[in-house]
Design a protein around this motif. Structure first.
Motif, short mmCIF file in Angstrom:
data_model
loop_
_atom_site.label_atom_id
_atom_site.label_comp_id
_atom_site.label_asym_id
_atom_site.label_seq_id
_atom_site.Cartn_x
_atom_site.Cartn_y
_atom_site.Cartn_z
N ARG A 198 18.60 29.64 32.13
CA ARG A 198 19.69 29.27 32.70
C ARG A 198 19.92 28.12 33.68
N ALA A 199 18.92 28.38 34.69
CA ALA A 199 18.87 27.44 35.88
C ALA A 199 18.70 25.97 35.42
N MET A 200 17.71 25.89 34.35
CA MET A 200 17.49 24.73 33.93
C MET A 200 18.88 24.03 32.99
N ALA A 201 19.19 24.69 32.26
CA ALA A 201 20.37 24.40 31.81
C ALA A 201 21.47 23.73 32.71
N GLN A 202 21.70 24.81 33.69
CA GLN A 202 22.55 24.19 34.83
C GLN A 202 22.10 22.86 35.48
N GLN A 203 20.90 22.73 35.79
CA GLN A 203 20.33 21.65 36.30
C GLN A 203 20.58 20.19 35.53
N LEU A 204 20.61 20.46 34.11
CA LEU A 204 20.95 19.51 33.10
C LEU A 204 22.50 19.21 32.95
N GLY A 205 23.22 19.98 33.21
CA GLY A 205 24.72 20.11 33.25
C GLY A 205 25.10 20.44 31.63
N GLY A 206 24.29 21.04 31.22
CA GLY A 206 24.28 21.44 29.62
C GLY A 206 24.75 22.90 29.67
N LYS A 207 24.38 23.51 28.37
CA LYS A 207 24.83 24.70 27.89
C LYS A 207 23.50 25.54 26.99
N PHE A 208 23.08 26.71 27.42
CA PHE A 208 22.25 27.51 26.69
C PHE A 208 23.07 28.52 25.78
N GLU A 209 22.56 28.63 24.52
CA GLU A 209 23.13 29.91 23.82
C GLU A 209 21.86 30.32 23.09
N MET A 210 22.02 31.60 22.84
CA MET A 210 20.90 32.41 21.88
C MET A 210 21.63 33.62 20.99
N ALA A 211 21.43 33.36 20.13
CA ALA A 211 22.16 34.26 18.86
C ALA A 211 20.85 34.38 17.69
N ARG A 212 21.52 35.21 17.09
CA ARG A 212 20.76 35.72 15.43
C ARG A 212 21.62 35.08 14.48
N GLU A 213 20.93 34.33 13.83
CA GLU A 213 21.60 33.55 12.66
C GLU A 213 20.77 33.59 11.28
N GLY B 224 18.80 35.86 9.90
CA GLY B 224 17.33 36.26 10.03
C GLY B 224 16.48 35.63 11.12
N TRP B 225 17.28 34.60 11.85
CA TRP B 225 16.34 33.74 12.58
C TRP B 225 16.95 33.91 14.06
N THR B 226 16.14 34.07 15.19
CA THR B 226 16.71 34.23 16.50
C THR B 226 16.75 32.61 16.73
N VAL B 227 17.86 32.34 17.06
CA VAL B 227 18.21 30.82 17.63
C VAL B 227 18.41 30.56 18.96
N CYS B 228 17.77 29.68 19.66
CA CYS B 228 17.89 29.24 21.12
C CYS B 228 18.57 27.95 20.94
N ARG B 229 19.40 27.55 21.59
CA ARG B 229 20.02 26.21 21.56
C ARG B 229 20.31 25.71 23.07
N LEU B 230 19.82 24.54 23.08
CA LEU B 230 20.24 23.96 24.48
C LEU B 230 21.19 22.51 24.33
N SER B 231 22.04 22.27 24.65
CA SER B 231 22.89 21.20 24.40
C SER B 231 23.18 20.62 25.98
N TYR B 232 22.76 19.39 26.19
CA TYR B 232 23.05 18.46 27.36
C TYR B 232 23.23 17.08 26.85
N ALA B 233 23.88 16.28 27.99
CA ALA B 233 24.04 15.01 27.95
C ALA B 233 23.08 14.20 28.30
N PRO B 234 22.36 13.11 27.68
CA PRO B 234 21.03 12.57 28.16
C PRO B 234 21.53 11.46 29.23
N LYS B 235 20.73 11.44 30.16
CA LYS B 235 20.87 10.21 30.98
C LYS B 235 20.29 8.82 30.52
N ARG B 236 20.74 7.93 30.97
CA ARG B 236 20.45 6.65 30.54
C ARG B 236 20.11 5.71 31.78
N ASP B 237 18.94 4.79 31.62
CA ASP B 237 18.36 4.14 32.63
C ASP B 237 19.18 2.79 32.95
#
Length: 325
Positions: free
Chosen positions: A295-310, A312-325
């Motif tokens: 959760r701390a890493m997701a907050q640092q990225l300005g993104g969102k972390f989700e965990m669910a059962r889909e 028969g699979w346990t799914v951990c999903r992190l969504s974040y906006a990439p930085k550009r150089d």
């Protein structure tokens, strides 16, 4: 050959030979040329000498060519008489060859300076890359030492909870050190996510003694330097969670890791077909250190972390906006 021409003697020999060749060619074509073109073959001789032999040999070639043309091809022939037409012709010749030599010599000096600048910048770039790799290596080693010291300190503590906390902290610091080592390839260029993810996850599975069928998809591009560590930590915590809670000690199963970098939002997904979380489990309220780190890493990225059962699979999903150089 060019170095030989540029020698103190070689350049002047080249100038003399160029003058003789220009004279022979002009003499051979004398009947083909109309009157009034005494310097036609001598101009190229001066230009070529200036380009290949340098400034002083080109001046010698210009002087020899001017005198030769004056003596052999400017009336009255075979004399060095001075009159108004001869003076005008010689002045025109001197002006043209002076301009040619000036610009060619200036061009060659500019090219030499450009080559020197390129060599200097190449040396600076190589030095920068060496320093960067050395710094990167030292940071990774120092982190590993800190992790080892925490583990050593924990070994001498009798309190089970404190010893476990120090051991976990040391392990995670050593993990960050490993991430730092794997983020770049042998020449210091950022490695694609998929490349270092395979190494890091394979090491984590081997350390846990798990028999995992691991599949990694996507992640063909490197991660941004500011986002590489938090994204990788989320992946590893999700992977370790699957090993510890999904499969158990020495368990077996399948894990799929996918990083979709095609859209405006990058999505990291870690799936496992293990046991899954208990009914009513809320990752946002969990006191687990691993999930708190996620959760701390997701907050640092300005993104969102989700965990669910889909399905028969346990799914951990992190969504974040990439930085550009």
């Amino acid at each position: 050959m060019n170095a030989l021409i540029r020698g103190k003697v070689g350049g002047y020999v080249f100038a003399i030979l160029a003058t003789l060749l220009a004279w022979a060619l002009r003499y051979a074509l004398n009947d083909w040329f109309p009157p009034g073109f005494p310097y036609l073959t001598f101009f190229p001789a001066v230009v070529i000498t200036a380009y290949f032999a340098g400034l002083r040999p080109s001046i010698l070639c210009a002087v020899l060519s001017g005198v030769t043309a004056w003596y052999f091809f400017i009336p009255p022939l075979h004399t060095l008489s001075v009159n108004f037409p001869t003076t005008v012709a010689l002045a025109f010749y001197a002006f043209v060859v002076a301009v040619d030599v000036f610009f060619i010599d200036g061009m060659k000096k500019a090219l030499r300076q450009l080559e020197e600048e390129r060599a200097r910048y190449a040396a600076l770039a190589e030095s920068r890359d060496l320093l960067y790799r050395e710094l990167h290596h030292r940071v990774s080693n120092n982190l590993q030492v800190v992790g080892a010291l925490l583990r050593l300190q924990g070994a001498g503590i009798h309190d089970e909870d404190a010893r476990h906390a120090l051991d976990e902290a040391g392990g995670r610091i050593e993990l960050i050190a490993k991430i730092q080592r794997e983020l770049h390839n042998a020449v210091g260029d950022p490695a694609p996510f998929r490349t270092f993810a395979e190494v890091v996850l394979a090491g984590a599975a081997a350390a846990a003694g798990a028999k995992i069928v691991l599949t990694i998809e996507g992640g063909e591009e490197p991660l941004h330097a500011d986002q590489a560590t938090p994204v990788t930590l989320v992946m590893l915590e999700s992977f370790n969670n699957a090993l510890e809670h999904g499969f158990g000690e020495g368990g077996a199963g399948r894990v799929q890791v996918t990083l979709d970098q095609s859209g405006l939002t990058h999505v990291l997904t870690v799936r496992d077909d293990g046991a899954g979380p208990p009914e009513g489990f809320d990752p946002a309220r969990s006191k687990s250190l691993g999930l708190r780190i996620v959760r701390a890493m997701a907050q640092q990225l300005g993104g969102k972390f989700e965990m669910a059962r889909e399905n028969g699979w346990t799914v951990c999903r992190l969504s974040y906006a990439p930085k550009r150089d």
